[in-house]
Every structure is written in structure tokens, then in C-alpha cells.
Design an enzyme around this catalytic site. Sequence first.
Site, PDB file in Angstrom:
ATOM      1  N   SER A   1     -18.616 -29.984 -24.678  1.00  0.00           N
ATOM      2  CA  SER A   1     -17.807 -29.220 -23.756  1.00  0.00           C
ATOM      3  C   SER A   1     -18.601 -28.248 -22.876  1.00  0.00           C
ATOM      4  CB  SER A   1     -16.769 -28.422 -24.541  1.00  0.00           C
ATOM      5  OG  SER A   1     -17.394 -27.510 -25.411  1.00  0.00           O
TER       6      SER A   1
ATOM      7  N   SER B   1     -21.229 -29.779 -28.692  1.00  0.00           N
ATOM      8  CA  SER B   1     -21.006 -29.329 -27.316  1.00  0.00           C
ATOM      9  C   SER B   1     -22.206 -28.701 -26.615  1.00  0.00           C
ATOM     10  CB  SER B   1     -19.865 -28.326 -27.280  1.00  0.00           C
ATOM     11  OG  SER B   1     -18.668 -29.019 -27.201  1.00  0.00           O
TER      12      SER B   1
ATOM     13  N   LYS C   1     -21.283 -19.724 -20.949  1.00  0.00           N
ATOM     14  CA  LYS C   1     -20.129 -20.623 -21.034  1.00  0.00           C
ATOM     15  C   LYS C   1     -18.872 -19.756 -21.016  1.00  0.00           C
ATOM     16  CE  LYS C   1     -18.294 -24.270 -24.092  1.00  0.00           C
ATOM     17  NZ  LYS C   1     -18.569 -25.028 -25.328  1.00  0.00           N
TER      18      LYS C   1
HETATM   19  N1  GLN Z   1     -16.882 -33.069 -28.356  1.00  0.00           N
HETATM   20  C1  GLN Z   1     -16.459 -32.386 -29.528  1.00  0.00           C
HETATM   21  C2  GLN Z   1     -14.990 -32.079 -29.458  1.00  0.00           C
HETATM   22  O1  GLN Z   1     -14.380 -32.537 -28.556  1.00  0.00           O
HETATM   23  C3  GLN Z   1     -17.284 -31.159 -29.727  1.00  0.00           C
HETATM   24  C4  GLN Z   1     -16.761 -29.970 -29.075  1.00  0.00           C
HETATM   25  C5  GLN Z   1     -17.613 -28.754 -29.323  1.00  0.00           C
HETATM   26  O2  GLN Z   1     -18.681 -28.826 -29.914  1.00  0.00           O
HETATM   27  N2  GLN Z   1     -17.087 -27.605 -28.910  1.00  0.00           N
HETATM   28  O3  GLN Z   1     -14.438 -31.413 -30.264  1.00  0.00           O
END
Ligand code: GLN
Length: 473
Positions: free
Chosen positions: A152, A176, A77
Site C-alpha cells: 500500500s 506494504s 505515508k
Molecule cells: N497488501 C497487503 C494487504 O493488502 C499488505 C498491506 C500492508 O502491508 N499494509 O493487506
Amino acid sequence: MYSFSSIEQLQTDLNNKQVKCEELVLQAISEIKKKQHLNAFLEVWELTALEQARNTDAKIKNGDSLGRLSGVIIGLKDNICYKGHKVSASSKILEGFESLYSATVVEKLLAEDAIIIGRLNCDEFAMGSSNENSAFGKVLNPLNENCVPGGSSGGAAVAVAADLCHVTLGSDTGGSIRQPASFTGTVGVKPTYGRVSRYGLIAYASSFDQIGPIAKNVQDAALVLEIIAGQDKHDNTSSSEKVKSYSTELSTGKKYKIAYLKECVDAEGVDPEVKKAVLNQLENFKKDGHTVEAVSFPYLDFLVPTYYVLTTAEASSNLSRFDGIHYGYRSKGATDLESTYKKSRSEGFGAEVKRRIMLGTFVLSAGYYDAYYSKGQKVRRLIHDKTKEILKDFDVIITPSTPGTAFEFGKNSADPIKMYLEDIFTVQANIAGVPAVSVPCGIHSNGLPMGIQIMAGYFEESKMLDLASVVKF
Ligand code: GLN
């Protein structure tokens, strides 16, 4: 064309000289090009990947001992640092920035002869649930290109689902890794907080962030996790707890006490087919001799607000270093110090990141600190204690990974609250710090995969993965 099924099979085939690492890398490069429209990779490191592949091929030829990830092609990532390679957190603000050192997880992968193939698109600074927030465009879900891959770590999930590489590393602050895994039919693991070093991970919310694997199956995820886990002198929050051999403790046949959270399964807004798939799985567990009980978790409605108050506070502090001076992008229109900060940050950050920096600054401000940040910390403690209490009586806690399947692009974009509710089942594990995995548990009538989430007690990844390895549909 080599068809990858598991790391174990791949290594058998390498040892039997049925395939060479160099061929595998060339195949990955060509697949990435063919499926470029998915926008999963931001950059492919052809030269270094081929060099790593040739080194392993030479080792095989000479009969030298091989690392446990020899021949395994891994994508990172775009918030995990790899020395001498670019990293941008999918943000314009890190334009042109190159990592000065490698993340500990990357060092550990390389020490086991993994091949690092490139960096993967994600929501900017890992903020998002759909991968629509990247400065480099959205990532498409290969199972239905009109739908999001989740976020993400959307690029990381898609790279595995679309066979662009074998395994990827993502980061999980509130879901994410697990949410995109659930949306793409892959396996995603968020380790216990402190299980994996965060050194070299671009921080979003430091008391929530963990790096973890996304893979085709539980066994591969378990192997990669056991390799990247462990104490690290560069990360004081990494634990000295001994790392177990997760990959050899699967399908043990042990019987577990399973709790499922009533409120999550019955929640309004959970797709009926998702509910059915999770209940079916629980039935299967019962038939296999596990104990299954419904448990009440009274704080469901507090999870998302607590998560967003605390993570935005941490983000506003973590992201203050991107000021137009220390890293990457600097506005051309800057005329003095103050305008360098203002213009570089205004032009360099995207809308969602700005929203969160402002929200985080607000909840930390003198007048509102007690009402929001302190309160958030107290509620975090309640959620932590309740989760721990359930895990005293049970081995694991089960919920759906997400309320529904992958949604269409733009569906939640106009309403941040709706988007934030996509995380309702995944944030609990990060708030409490416990490990959690998402495993595919069925296919919806819309053709998209559904995931079941298994959480376990602190450092109980073995139990969690053992049970995950017997999920079938
Ligand atoms: N969807 C969550 C957010 O927008 C989780 C993001 C993540 O785990 N980096 O913060």
C-alpha cells in the site's frame, strides 16, 4: 539541479557548501509539480519544509553541530501523524482531519534535522497491493506508467524512485513497504515487530504493523532505521532491545548461513525471470563464501489465509473508531445517532476497506470465532515456530520479494483473491514478527525491476542489512 545519490554524499556536499538545503527543497517542490501526474504526493508542506531547510542552512553557516539527517528530505505515508498537518490514510472518512500530535518516528526525524516535505498517497488504510484503493486516485509507476507501483505504500516508493524526495517512511503490515520497493527498484525495510514505535501510526492490524524506510540504497535505509528505532513509552509493544548502529555495520565481509525457501522459489506462478534472478543472487553469495542451502517451508499455502483472517479481524476493531462522530467525515444525510454511524461509514469508506471490515467482523462473530479467528491464531503460531526454527540454524532466509514484476492497472482488480496472492512471500515476516528487506536484484526483460527478500531473526537487522548491502546485479 542537484543529483542525489546517498545521504552521506549529500551531507558532504552540504558541508562543502556545494548546495543549500533551501535549494534542495525548492528543487523537490518543482519536481513534485512536474511529476504531479504520478499522484505520489497528496499534499506538499512547502512552508514548514522551507523553514526546516533554512534552519539547517543557518546552522551550517554558523558552524553549529548538525543532526544526522540534516538536509535529508523525507516524505511520510499518509497514515503517519505530524502535528498540525493533515493525515487521511487516503480515505474520505478522515476528511479535514489534522494530527493533534506527531508520531514518535516523526519526532525522531525532526530531532536529527530532517526536512519533512509532505504526505504520500497510499491504499486506503494501508489495505492493498497496488495503490488502486486510494480515495484520491491511483499512483503511477514511474518506470512504466501503465503499471501499478505496488501497495500500500505506493506513493512512498514512487517518491523515492522518481526523485521527488530522498527517503520516505511507509508502513508494512503484510508487505506494504517491500512489495512497492520491489516494483519500483528501491530498498524497503520492514523492521522486527516492536523495533519501531507505532505511536502516531493510524492502525490497520496492530499486531502486524511496523513503520519502516524506503530509500535509494541500503545504507540510507539503515541510517533512517537506526534513527527511528527504539523503545517508546507511548507504545508498549516497542522493545527495550538495544538499537544497533545498522549503518556502520554494512559490507562487513562476514560470512552468513543462508537458507532459501524451496517452495517459494519453485512455486507455480513465480515468473521464471524472477526465479532466475534470485538463483543468480544465491550463486553470487556462494561465490562470495557464504553458505547457501535450500530449506523446506511447508506452510506456504497457509500464509495468505492466515494473514487475511487475522488482519481483517484486527482491522474491524481498529476501524470502529471512525464513526462519523470522533473524526473527519460526517454524512450530510444523517438524521440521528444510528444513521450518523451507518451513513458516515457507508459513504466514508471505500469498497476494499468495507470488504475487510465485514470479513473481520465475520471471523470474530460468536458462531465463527473458533473456526476462523482461533484457528488463524494457532496457524500463526505454527508459522512463527517454523520460521524461528529455520533461523536457529541459519542467519537469514531468502525468497523473491514478489512472484512477478509490477503488473498493469486493473489486472487483479476483479478478483480479490488474486490480488491477495501478490503478498504470498511478504506476509510471513509480519505473521512471525521477524525483520525483512527487499533489495533490487535485477531487471526483467519487460524493463521492470525485480526484488529479492532477506528475512532475519528477531532484532537481527544488522545481519540482514549487511547481506542486503552486498546484493549486486
Ligand atoms: N497488501 C497487503 C494487504 O493488502 C499488505 C498491506 C500492508 O502491508 N499494509 O493487506
